[in-house]
Scaffold this motif. Sequence first.
Motif, mmCIF file in Angstrom:
data_model
loop_
_atom_site.group_PDB
_atom_site.id
_atom_site.type_symbol
_atom_site.label_atom_id
_atom_site.label_comp_id
_atom_site.label_asym_id
_atom_site.label_seq_id
_atom_site.Cartn_x
_atom_site.Cartn_y
_atom_site.Cartn_z
ATOM 1 N N LEU A 44 28.078 -41.241 -5.809
ATOM 2 C CA LEU A 44 27.989 -41.847 -7.141
ATOM 3 C C LEU A 44 28.927 -41.153 -8.112
ATOM 4 O O LEU A 44 29.638 -41.798 -8.889
ATOM 5 N N PHE A 45 28.926 -39.822 -8.064
ATOM 6 C CA PHE A 45 29.793 -39.050 -8.950
ATOM 7 C C PHE A 45 31.260 -39.346 -8.655
ATOM 8 O O PHE A 45 32.073 -39.513 -9.569
ATOM 9 N N LEU A 80 27.685 -47.575 -14.007
ATOM 10 C CA LEU A 80 26.369 -47.590 -13.377
ATOM 11 C C LEU A 80 25.341 -48.335 -14.218
ATOM 12 O O LEU A 80 24.360 -48.851 -13.682
ATOM 13 N N ASP A 119 32.528 -42.094 -7.317
ATOM 14 C CA ASP A 119 32.836 -43.450 -7.795
ATOM 15 C C ASP A 119 33.005 -43.473 -9.307
ATOM 16 O O ASP A 119 33.883 -44.164 -9.832
ATOM 17 N N TYR A 120 32.162 -42.734 -9.997
ATOM 18 C CA TYR A 120 32.227 -42.716 -11.463
ATOM 19 C C TYR A 120 33.514 -42.058 -11.946
ATOM 20 O O TYR A 120 34.160 -42.554 -12.862
ATOM 21 N N GLY A 155 25.295 -45.170 1.077
ATOM 22 C CA GLY A 155 24.006 -45.846 1.172
ATOM 23 C C GLY A 155 23.814 -46.553 2.499
ATOM 24 O O GLY A 155 22.762 -46.437 3.138
ATOM 25 N N GLU A 191 27.129 -51.519 -11.246
ATOM 26 C CA GLU A 191 28.337 -51.463 -10.427
ATOM 27 C C GLU A 191 28.288 -50.227 -9.530
ATOM 28 O O GLU A 191 28.065 -49.123 -10.009
ATOM 29 N N TYR A 192 28.487 -50.445 -8.261
ATOM 30 C CA TYR A 192 28.576 -49.330 -7.329
ATOM 31 C C TYR A 192 29.919 -49.415 -6.637
ATOM 32 O O TYR A 192 30.337 -50.485 -6.193
ATOM 33 N N CYS A 235 24.445 -39.174 -1.442
ATOM 34 C CA CYS A 235 24.566 -40.383 -2.252
ATOM 35 C C CYS A 235 24.869 -40.038 -3.712
ATOM 36 O O CYS A 235 25.626 -40.748 -4.386
ATOM 37 N N GLY A 236 24.307 -38.951 -4.205
ATOM 38 C CA GLY A 236 24.616 -38.494 -5.561
ATOM 39 C C GLY A 236 26.073 -38.075 -5.702
ATOM 40 O O GLY A 236 26.730 -38.379 -6.705
ATOM 41 N N THR A 283 20.073 -37.788 -0.213
ATOM 42 C CA THR A 283 20.106 -37.994 -1.658
ATOM 43 C C THR A 283 21.266 -37.229 -2.285
ATOM 44 O O THR A 283 21.954 -37.745 -3.179
ATOM 45 N N THR A 338 29.752 -45.029 -2.886
ATOM 46 C CA THR A 338 28.300 -45.170 -2.968
ATOM 47 C C THR A 338 27.790 -46.183 -1.952
ATOM 48 O O THR A 338 26.768 -45.944 -1.293
#
Length: 163
Positions: A38-39, A49, A41-42, A62, A53-54, A34-35, A31, A58
């Motif tokens: 995500l950060f 998000l 990618d953002y 995943g 959109e990923y 993956c977090g 987790t 991410t």
Amino acid sequence: MISYFDCMLRYFEFSGRSTRRQYWLFFLFGTIACGAALFADYTIDGANLAEGEYGPFTLFAGLFHLMPGITVTVRRLHDTGRSGWWYFIQLVPVIGSIAMLVWMMWPPEQGENDFGPDPRDARAQASWTRPPRTTIPRQVRMGSSAARERARRNDAGEIQRFI
């Protein structure tokens, strides 16, 4: 952290048992990974998000954790004395998720069961006469002390080198 790497090294291994600690630490570090993806990618890609959109990080994180997540869950079910086929109970809405959550917190069966010896019992691991069935070499799966030791003394006190 060792529990996470143990699960990653047993990527396609459905046989055997996994402890509660291995299960929960794998999902904790997965987790976090993956977090972080995500950060990334953002901030780098500007992925939105809210629209679902990923970005590539991410998706990679995943997919990278998908198979080990399934295998560690099946091995955790084995530790509670259930068949790995119970994994599919999650397809039943609500009830399946609640049952799986309870089973992942369930105490293990003590001693050996149909799926192998208790991973907490050092005597059971030492008493194995044959290695467990796996496609992963033992040196990679368990860590090789021979690979770490560059020299060992024999009975006469002389140093023997192993490469």
